[in-house]
Design an enzyme around this catalytic site. Structure first.
Site, PDB file in Angstrom:
ATOM      1  N   ASP A  46      15.625 -23.719  62.399  1.00 46.69           N
ATOM      2  CA  ASP A  46      16.978 -24.168  62.065  1.00 46.69           C
ATOM      3  C   ASP A  46      17.146 -25.626  62.475  1.00 46.69           C
ATOM      4  O   ASP A  46      16.358 -26.167  63.255  1.00 46.69           O
ATOM      5  CB  ASP A  46      18.012 -23.285  62.768  1.00 46.69           C
ATOM      6  CG  ASP A  46      17.783 -23.227  64.267  1.00 46.69           C
ATOM      7  OD1 ASP A  46      17.972 -24.266  64.925  1.00 46.69           O
ATOM      8  OD2 ASP A  46      17.394 -22.160  64.791  1.00 46.69           O
ATOM      9  N   GLU A  55     -18.565 -25.179  53.446  1.00 45.27           N
ATOM     10  CA  GLU A  55     -17.150 -25.132  53.836  1.00 45.27           C
ATOM     11  C   GLU A  55     -16.810 -26.285  54.784  1.00 45.27           C
ATOM     12  O   GLU A  55     -15.744 -26.884  54.691  1.00 45.27           O
ATOM     13  CB  GLU A  55     -16.840 -23.798  54.526  1.00 45.27           C
ATOM     14  CG  GLU A  55     -16.801 -22.634  53.554  1.00 45.27           C
ATOM     15  CD  GLU A  55     -16.673 -21.308  54.277  1.00 45.27           C
ATOM     16  OE1 GLU A  55     -15.760 -20.546  53.940  1.00 45.27           O
ATOM     17  OE2 GLU A  55     -17.502 -21.036  55.181  1.00 45.27           O
TER      18      GLU A  55
END
Ligand code: GLA
Length: 730
Positions: free
Chosen positions: A533, A613
């Site tokens: 928030d 990777e």
């Protein structure tokens, strides 16, 4: 500079607040009541003519009224209270000393000032004197002498209006505030939808759109944190509003605890919307002279759909809520130990991660949960903020030195608000945990919550944590909070104040931490996005968005998050496959693209990766670094809806519109697929953009009006990234 954007028309007692594209108007009427007149696209003149007066059955009249056509039950108001004959939801409920609940607020005075007001002990939008102006209107109940100060902050350039309230007991007897709203916006007419962001742990901020109908729609949190379940930011939209069309209003509460949003269509079609503190478990006594500061709500209006509304909130939160050295700084790419090792690590493991990180080009290693007290699982140790040197096999100082020697920074995880029953802290201070005498507390993750409303408790935890943070060069802290509050009782405060004072306690702690370690980056976390928030963003310029790191689920989570919150606060990492939360496999490329819609990082053990990777990760890091500024500061556009469309696409466009980064993840594959077309937004009309990989040139209008075909490939969750740059010479 004269005050320009808040005007008071003395003759008509009319207040007009103006931003670049919006107007907000209210007036003190002849009876002294503060009525709301208008909020929306820019207007001029007096909007009082909108008010109509009829004798409405069962809608009562103030006593001194001579006619039966004036009723506060039908008029739009700025701060409605219980006791005035308004039977809709009240923003304020005051319980007087005699037990009655009544308060009638009439205008007393007002001031208009340069700059933006701030709120003691609470986060709030901030701005310079050039950027903002403040209106303060005082209202008073003449019987009880309760004074209510309504604050309005106007940020012209940002199209933002903030509201907040201070309630002061000017009377001699104690009163109790039973309900305190932060902002009420009444819409005289129109049909509106409510767009809210609901969810659960590891699946936050899904989107729900429903009609605001007769009867009260109530959304909020009772959990002590703003919650995974309902985010304290909502959109009120005309029923035809879309991403790029129609009227919509955003309301974001700058608060991290219990809240309540209400929307109600009344008997005559007026829609009342309100944001404020949750009235349940809130009974806030005020003695003579004492005050309650109600947290702030940020308001914004867009006449052009959600996209523009999001842009306002992103800018406001990034530039006027987030603070500190990292507010505008490049964020470190981090490697977090949680999904790499969980509780099963020692110093060597962390140094091993650091070496891998250095090799791959990652900036920082974060030692997550498990480094302190007795903490080999989540059943013990919280509260004992002492380094477990036995487990680590070295001191923290040595560990940090070894990590930083590899060339990467060091970060650490803490959860200051919590206590395990199996901890030294609990054995010494069992009364520091929130629990009700004579009752067994609710356990959650087998832990209890510390009473952060008490200064003594906060101070001791603060000192213990500082002792740890002082042991070496710690560049980052992840502040976690892994359960909801229950058992609201404090030795120091009446129960009705505890929720509020708890949140203020958290804020105070964070403020002290930030002051003491100004160059340390603090990332918020609450089991991922359970306290995501604007309040937390004032202290933590980035927040771990979700405990769900699955790239495909993240598309939805990050989509919902993007309506109010800027990319610069969204913590997002690439994790291993099969994903630990869903078991789903997605390519490293897709995981990278999704994590790049946030503060990028990794949450896996690089040792388990193959050479290919590793090479890909190095490339990902280069790509992210190239576009980090565009991602963090650019304008963000949602191009599709991951809840309904076959592909999810989003776009970053630089402020000068010269560069754009398009991201697409295909979430549905079918045999012999139809081709989807993704339309870009926000490009410079008339400009020609070159896509850097293919070298192809496109006219901006073509990309925006017709779009780009998404390539049809077999395989699940394919993704692509395109970089467009304005071609200077044709
Ligand atoms: C929470 C966080 C995770 C991790 C764990 C540690 O769930 O969201 O990222 O830090 O706690 O216990």
């Amino acid at each position: 500079m004269a005050i320009q954007n808040i005007r008071y028309d003395t003759e008509n007692q009319l207040f007009t607040l103006s931003t670049k594209n919006t107007s907000y108007q209210m007036k003190v009427d002849s009876r002294g009541f503060l009525l709301h007149l208008y909020y929306g696209a820019k207007i001029s003149g007096n909007m009082e003519y909108l008010l109509t007066y009829y004798d409405r059955g069962f809608s009562g009249n103030p006593y001194e009224e001579e006619t039966r056509t004036y009723s506060l039950d039908v008029l739009p108001q700025e701060y409605p209270t219980l006791g005035t004959g308004d039977y809709r939801s009240s923003a304020l409920i005051v319980r007087n000393a005699d037990g009655t609940e009544s308060c009638t607020l009439r205008y007393k005075e007002h001031t208009i000032q340069k700059g933006k007001y701030s709120l003691r002990g609470l986060p709030a939008v901030y701005a310079t004197n050039q950027e903002a102006e403040t209106l303060e209107i005082s209202l008073e109940d003449v019987v009880s002498k309760v004074e209510v100060r309504l604050f309005y902050g106007v940020l012209w350039e940002e199209d933002i209006i903030t509201r907040s309230v201070v309630i002061v007991n000017g009377g001699s007897e104690e009163i109790i505030i039973e309900k305190a709203g932060s902002a009420c916006v009444d819409f005289l007419y129109g049909n509106y939808d409510l767009i809210s962001f609901y969810g659960r742990h590891a699946m936050e901020r899904n989107i729900q759109r429903s009609k605001i109908l007769h009867g009260n729609t109530v959304i909020g949190s009772r959990r002590g944190a703003s919650s995974h379940q309902y985010n304290p930011a909502l959109i009120i939209a005309s029923s035809d509003a879309t991403e790029d069309f129609g009227s919509c209003y955003g309301m974001a509460f700058v608060y991290s605890g219990n809240f309540q949003f209400e929307a109600e269509k009344d008997q005559f079609g007026l829609t009342r919307t309100m944001m404020g503190l949750l009235p349940e478990q809130f009974h806030y006594p005020l003695k003579h002279g004492e005050e309650l500061i109600v947290p702030e709500t940020i308001l914004s209006y867009s006449a052009a759909g959600f996209s523009f509304l999001s842009e306002h909130f992103h800018r406001c939160i990034r530039n006027h809520v987030c603070r500190g050295e990292y507010q505008h700084q490049v964020r470190p790419i981090l490697l977090n130990s949680w999904e790499a090792a969980y509780f099963d690590f020692n110093g060597e493991t962390i140094v091993g991660l650091a070496k891998e990180a250095a090799e791959l080009g990652i900036d920082m290693v974060v030692m997550d949960d498990g480094w302190f007290g007795k903490r080999d699982d989540d059943n013990s140790g919280l509260g004992d903020w002492e380094v477990n040197e036995k487990k680590l096999g070295c001191t923290l100082k040595d560990l940090i030195r070894r990590v930083t020697d590899t060339g990467v920074k060091f970060g650490i995880w803490i959860e200051p608000e919590m206590i395990s029953e199996d901890s030294e802290l609990y054995r010494t201070h069992p009364d520091w945990a929130l629990q009700i005498p004579g009752r067994k507390p609710v356990r959650s993750r087998n832990q209890l919550v510390l009473d952060f409303s008490r200064e003594e408790v906060r101070n001791e935890v603060f000192d213990a944590i500082c002792k740890v943070l002082d042991q070496g060069e710690i560049s980052y802290v992840k502040w976690d909070m892994n359960r909801s509050l229950a058992d609201i009782f404090s030795k120091e405060h009446v129960a009705g104040k505890v929720h509020y004072l708890y949140v203020l306690g958290v804020y105070e702690f964070l403020e002290r931490l930030a002051l003491r370690y100004p160059s340390m980056l603090i990332e918020g976390c609450c089991g991922g996005g359970g306290r995501f928030d604007a309040g937390m963003m004032y202290y933590t310029p980035q927040i771990w968005c979700s405990d769900n790191t699955d790239a495909v689920d993240r598309l939805r989570i990050q989509y919902g998050t993007s309506f109010f919150y800027p990319i610069s606060v969204v913590g997002s990492h690439v994790s291993a496959i099969p994903n630990h939360q869903t078991g789903r496999k997605t390519s490293l490329k897709t995981r990278g693209i999704v994590a790049m819609a946030g503060t990028f990082g990794y949450e896996l053990d690089p040792k388990l990766l193959g050479e290919e990777e590793r090479a890909e990760i190095k490339e990902q890091i280069k790509t992210y670094r190239n576009y980090e500024d565009l991602i963090r500061n650019g304008i963000y556009y949602r191009l599709t809806d991951p809840f309904t469309d076959d592909c999810t696409a989003w776009l970053f466009v630089s402020k000068d519109k010269k560069q754009a980064l398009l991201n697409i993840v295909v979430t549905e594959v079918h045999g012999n697929m139809e081709v989807s077309f993704v339309k870009l937004k926000g490009l410079q009309k008339g400009a020609v953009y070159r896509e850097l990989t293919s070298g192809k040139a496109y006219v901006a209008e073509a990309l925006m009006e017709a779009g780009l075909p998404v390539s049809v490939e077999t395989g699940e969750y394919n993704s692509c990234q395109f970089v467009f740059a304005v071609q200077e010479k044709l």
